[in-house]
Write an enzyme that holds these catalytic residues in place. Structure first.
Site, PDB file in Angstrom:
ATOM      1  N   ASP A 116       0.765  -1.243   0.000  1.00 55.09           N
ATOM      2  CA  ASP A 116       0.000   0.000   0.000  1.00 55.09           C
ATOM      3  C   ASP A 116       0.800   1.299   0.000  1.00 55.09           C
ATOM      4  O   ASP A 116       0.612   2.145  -0.852  1.00 55.09           O
ATOM      5  CB  ASP A 116      -0.908   0.035   1.238  1.00 55.09           C
ATOM      6  CG  ASP A 116      -1.883  -1.115   1.281  1.00 55.09           C
ATOM      7  OD1 ASP A 116      -1.832  -1.995   0.396  1.00 55.09           O
ATOM      8  OD2 ASP A 116      -2.712  -1.132   2.198  1.00 55.09           O
TER       9      ASP A 116
ATOM     10  N   GLU B 298       1.773  -9.642  11.570  1.00 52.81           N
ATOM     11  CA  GLU B 298       1.536  -9.168  10.202  1.00 52.81           C
ATOM     12  C   GLU B 298       2.866  -8.750   9.549  1.00 52.81           C
ATOM     13  O   GLU B 298       3.141  -9.074   8.407  1.00 52.81           O
ATOM     14  CB  GLU B 298       0.571  -7.983  10.274  1.00 52.81           C
ATOM     15  CG  GLU B 298       0.126  -7.424   8.945  1.00 52.81           C
ATOM     16  CD  GLU B 298      -0.797  -6.207   9.131  1.00 52.81           C
ATOM     17  OE1 GLU B 298      -1.043  -5.822  10.301  1.00 52.81           O
ATOM     18  OE2 GLU B 298      -1.254  -5.659   8.117  1.00 52.81           O
TER      19      GLU B 298
HETATM   20  C1  2M8 Z   1      -3.308  -4.282   3.484  1.00 49.85           C
HETATM   21  O1  2M8 Z   1      -4.158  -3.548   2.621  1.00 49.85           O
HETATM   22  C2  2M8 Z   1      -5.447  -3.086   3.041  1.00 49.85           C
HETATM   23  C3  2M8 Z   1      -6.111  -2.457   1.819  1.00 49.85           C
HETATM   24  O2  2M8 Z   1      -6.298  -3.436   0.844  1.00 49.85           O
HETATM   25  C4  2M8 Z   1      -5.399  -2.083   4.164  1.00 49.85           C
HETATM   26  O3  2M8 Z   1      -4.333  -1.501   4.433  1.00 49.85           O
HETATM   27  O4  2M8 Z   1      -6.442  -1.856   4.782  1.00 49.85           O
HETATM   28  C5  2M8 Z   1      -2.094  -4.717   2.656  1.00 49.85           C
HETATM   29  O5  2M8 Z   1      -1.082  -5.210   3.493  1.00 49.85           O
HETATM   30  C6  2M8 Z   1      -2.510  -5.773   1.616  1.00 49.85           C
HETATM   31  O6  2M8 Z   1      -1.402  -6.285   0.945  1.00 49.85           O
HETATM   32  C7  2M8 Z   1      -3.290  -6.905   2.271  1.00 49.85           C
HETATM   33  O7  2M8 Z   1      -3.796  -7.757   1.276  1.00 49.85           O
HETATM   34  C8  2M8 Z   1      -4.436  -6.393   3.154  1.00 49.85           C
HETATM   35  C9  2M8 Z   1      -5.089  -7.514   3.977  1.00 49.85           C
HETATM   36  O8  2M8 Z   1      -4.111  -8.278   4.634  1.00 49.85           O
HETATM   37  O9  2M8 Z   1      -3.972  -5.394   4.071  1.00 49.85           O
END
Ligand code: 2M8
Length: 456
Positions: A192, A427
């Protein structure tokens, strides 16, 4: 903490009782399975119960790769649930929303994306953007690990859907006209707030004040100092708003969309997917030839458009500005997952990975970071701007094995397992100390540990 065990006898680890390789493996497997079981939600796995309570696209691919080592039925279920929400044009949405959750369980939620108003959207509420297409290689790994009548049936069901996903990305998203897919939002890269997006994002008009109208969900569950800033979020929201205004259609994007970037990871995944589809085709009775041809064309386009011979690095191409972005991030190492990457580029990626920027070694003293450690904007705590993540490490590990660098692959695997053994299924991790950051029970960390354990 995250170091290997320099000088340790085979099979015996530093740290005394409970530290043999066998004991560590058993302990990690228990922890990983417990994490995945706790995050299972009737027909899919949530990335995290608190931060990400819906289904995410590339998370599900990584999760399936791990689940097959213990729960093969659930690995296929995970992929089927995701692809049941595929759009008519072939796009696989980056989020499939769970209708049972209360409004406000995640921002931006289903009401913000408003997918129902877009042509060809599925019955389920979803987002309108995509994530890296790592699903075909994931499906292939799941089948290869546990081949059965059920896995062949699952591949038969998935094959046309995976082909449609590829077609969407290569035909509708080739905004630059050079044979690569462009992303319309940093979230589509999965990384992101990577420094890779800073230059193209700076051209997106946005006012931080708009965030006063919304309630961010992430900063209620994680330290704001680790997360993207409000200005980043204002730009994320502006990009969704612009894409949604065109009902998520992709015609003439170059003339109207403020962010269009060719990402090395997305496009390397696109090429590897064609390689995986060639293998899947032979199982389901389809012709592998066109997939092999497309794989070769994607690799060639990736080298032509994203490799800079001056610095010897792969970097994203800002399609609107028609230039490579300056930042050297972990994205530049991702083309190593391509089995047909030419030798000159393999050497260049290995040189970059083994440099002080990323510190890859047969015995690593620190985990692989997501950004160049020597860069002035390296931030060890902030999300994708420095911390170590299991999925980018796992992708590089797979690439190293594919290119027969067993020595470096072993060093990286050791570092990944040590990281999770010391800190848990976090994470992401502090790239110097290895401390766990973000969600403490994160699904793809657990899943990829299971895969690394099984394929040591
Ligand atoms: C993160 O992305 C989401 C948006 O899609 C967020 O920040 O809310 C990123 O780390 C992405 O790569 C990942 O797929 C998602 C869910 O783990 O979180």
């Amino acid at each position: 903490m995250t170091a290997g065990v320099p000088g340790g006898a085979a099979g015996v680890r530093a740290g005394g009782p409970g530290r043999t390789d066998t004991e560590r493996a058993a302990r990690l497997r228990r922890l990983a399975l417990a994490t995945l079981d706790a995050n299972w939600e009737h027909d899919h796995t949530v990335p995290s119960r608190t931060l990400y309570p819906h289904q995410w696209s590339w998370d599900s691919a990584f999760i399936a790769v791990g689940l097959v080592h213990a729960r093969p039925d659930r690995a296929w279920r995970e992929l089927r649930t995701l692809f049941a929400a595929q759009w008519a044009d072939g796009r696989v949405p980056h989020i499939v929303f769970n209708p049972a959750l209360r409004a406000g369980a995640y921002f931006p939620g289903p009401e913000f994306w408003d997918s129902a108003r877009a042509d060809g959207a599925p019955a389920a509420a979803t987002s309108g953007i995509v994530q890296p297409p790592v699903h075909a290689p994931a499906a292939w790994l799941v089948h290869r690990r546990a081949p059965s009548e059920a896995s062949v049936a699952a591949l038969r069901w998935l094959y046309p859907r995976l082909v449609a996903q590829q077609r969407y990305l290569t035909e509708r998203r080739d905004a630059g006209g050079g044979g690569l897919a462009a992303i319309v939002h940093p979230w589509e890269s999965g990384l992101d707030n990577s420094p890779a997006w800073d230059a193209p994002l700076a051209a997106v008009p946005a006012d931080e004040a708009v965030m006063r109208a919304y309630r961010r969900h992430d900063t209620a569950h994680a330290d704001a100092a680790h997360r993207p800033t409000d200005l980043d979020y204002a730009r994320y929201v502006a990009l969704v708003t612009a894409y949604r205004a065109g009902r998520y259609q992709d015609e003439a994007l170059l003339g109207r969309h403020p962010f269009l970037v060719e990402c090395p990871l997305v496009n390397a995944a696109l090429g590897v997917s064609e390689q995986a589809l060639a293998r899947i085709a032979t199982v389901v009775g389809a012709d592998p030839g066109p997939h092999r041809d497309r794989a070769a064309r994607i690799t060639q386009a990736l080298v032509e458009r994203l490799f800079d011979p001056v610095t010897g690095t792969f970097r994203p191409r800002d399609v609107r500005a028609d230039r490579l972005v300056p930042a050297r991030t972990v994205l530049g190492l991702m083309p190593l997952i391509l089995p047909d990457l030419p030798p000159a580029q393999v050497r260049a990626v290995l040189a970059e990975a083994c440099s002080p920027r990323f510190g890859l070694a047969a015995r690593m003293d620190r985990p692989l970071p997501t950004h160049d450690r020597t860069a002035p904007d390296f931030e060890p705590l902030r999300y994708w701007r420095g911390p170590s993540w299991l999925n980018t490490s796992w992708l590089l590990w797979r690439g190293l094995r594919g290119h027969r660098r067993a020595d470096l692959a072993a060093g990286l695997r050791e570092s990944m397992l040590d990281l999770v053994d010391a800190a848990g299924c976090h994470e992401y991790f502090h790239p110097d100390t290895g401390a766990g950051l973000g969600s403490p029970a994160f699904s793809w960390t657990a899943a990829l540990v299971l895969d690394a354990l099984a394929e040591g």
